[in-house]
Enzyme design. Sequence first.
Site, short mmCIF file in Angstrom:
data_model
loop_
_atom_site.label_atom_id
_atom_site.label_comp_id
_atom_site.label_asym_id
_atom_site.label_seq_id
_atom_site.Cartn_x
_atom_site.Cartn_y
_atom_site.Cartn_z
N GLU A 19 23.39 43.27 41.26
CA GLU A 19 24.16 43.18 40.01
C GLU A 19 23.19 42.87 38.89
OE1 GLU A 19 26.89 39.84 39.87
OE2 GLU A 19 25.58 38.60 41.10
N ARG A 21 39.38 31.90 41.51
CA ARG A 21 37.95 31.91 41.81
C ARG A 21 37.32 30.55 41.56
NH1 ARG A 21 34.37 36.45 38.90
NH2 ARG A 21 34.63 35.06 37.13
N LYS A 47 30.65 30.77 41.80
CA LYS A 47 30.27 30.75 40.39
C LYS A 47 29.88 29.32 40.04
CE LYS A 47 31.68 32.89 36.09
NZ LYS A 47 30.44 33.56 35.79
N1 PXG Z 1 27.93 38.68 37.81
C1 PXG Z 1 27.53 37.46 37.41
C2 PXG Z 1 26.31 36.87 38.00
C3 PXG Z 1 28.27 36.76 36.45
O1 PXG Z 1 27.88 35.54 36.05
C4 PXG Z 1 29.79 38.65 36.33
C5 PXG Z 1 29.03 39.27 37.30
C6 PXG Z 1 31.02 39.34 35.83
O2 PXG Z 1 32.17 38.70 36.35
P1 PXG Z 1 33.54 38.70 35.59
O3 PXG Z 1 34.45 37.96 36.47
O4 PXG Z 1 33.30 37.99 34.27
O5 PXG Z 1 33.94 40.10 35.40
C7 PXG Z 1 29.42 37.36 35.89
C8 PXG Z 1 30.21 36.62 34.86
C9 PXG Z 1 26.66 35.65 29.90
C10 PXG Z 1 27.55 35.11 30.97
O6 PXG Z 1 26.40 34.92 28.94
C11 PXG Z 1 28.11 35.94 31.90
C12 PXG Z 1 28.92 35.44 32.90
C13 PXG Z 1 29.16 34.10 32.95
C14 PXG Z 1 28.59 33.27 32.02
C15 PXG Z 1 27.78 33.76 31.01
O7 PXG Z 1 26.23 36.80 30.04
N2 PXG Z 1 29.41 36.36 33.76
#
Ligand code: PXG
Length: 301
Positions: A184, A52, A151
């Site tokens: 989301e 990713r 991301k």
């Molecule tokens: N949606 C978004 C917008 C994200 O940033 C997820 C879903 C979940 O994805 P994964 O691959 O981790 O299952 C993310 C990822 C925080 C934080 O502090 C969260 C993310 C990245 C950086 C910080 O909550 N999440």
Amino acid sequence: MELQIYLDGKWYPKSEAKISIFDHGLLYGDGVFEGIRAYDGLVFKLDEHLKRLWESAHTLMLTIPMDVKAMKVAILETLRKNQLMDAYIRVVVTRGVGDLGLSPWLCKKATVFIITDKIALYPKSLYQKGLEIITVPTVRNLPEAVNPSIKSLNYLNNIMAKIEAKNGGCMEALMLNHQGYVAECTGDNVFMVKKTGKGQTVKDYILLTPPTYLGALKGITRQAIIEIAERIKLPFEERIITRHDLFNANEVFLTGTAAEVIPVVKIDGRGIGEGKPGKITSMLLKDFQALTHKDGVRYTL
Ligand code: PXG
């Protein structure tokens, strides 16, 4: 010992790990990142996270100045240097140092840094009690503008939503897309469970989540949950979801690398299901936790 940070090929103590104020990651949010977890000496879904990261960079025409193998070595070495068997790993690649113009081609080389540390996003009690979330006015970025599948370091859309959630007395925000459909949360994907039968076996339920093209990140945890559902024969579908659907779900939960699987028991003042974490959510959380301690890239300190 101070936390050791990887930065462009070397390790520095946290207080000495510094990047230029002309780095375009800072000036414009021009860069990409990943949040990854290590559980008991296993890095969970490392290949998926790096895939990713490389895909996000490819879309931004950002060249990561090392190959995937070297990145893996750097991540594992950072974990070792910090003596961490359980960790949150943040990998960041920025466009690098440029001038005060937007031009990315004036940035000669991308900056790469890796932080490994501990994380506890939500207090433990919330996993037992469940979370209350609130719909916020800021809609999720349009896929045609800044695609939420990238991301990127540009998280203002999510940060605005987080602020609005806090103003409304909640820790997490439910974000809709520009059409008003559920997208989301600020850092997590959303799932709902609907009872379709008597509720005696998993076949009497359906697990639903919005398709990511409606404006969500393709979460690695989201994908792991979908695969668990398939394995345990819990019916699953990607479906357009409205707030009304969520309000009337039997169970709602969020997934993310930091949060793992967290139950949601209230949305915009409406109780969800029985107002406490549901049995399908608990089952998926248990299976997910088992997976994190079984599956991954192993390292030793
Ligand atoms: N949606 C978004 C917008 C994200 O940033 C997820 C879903 C979940 O994805 P994964 O691959 O981790 O299952 C993310 C990822 C925080 C934080 O502090 C969260 C993310 C990245 C950086 C910080 O909550 N999440």
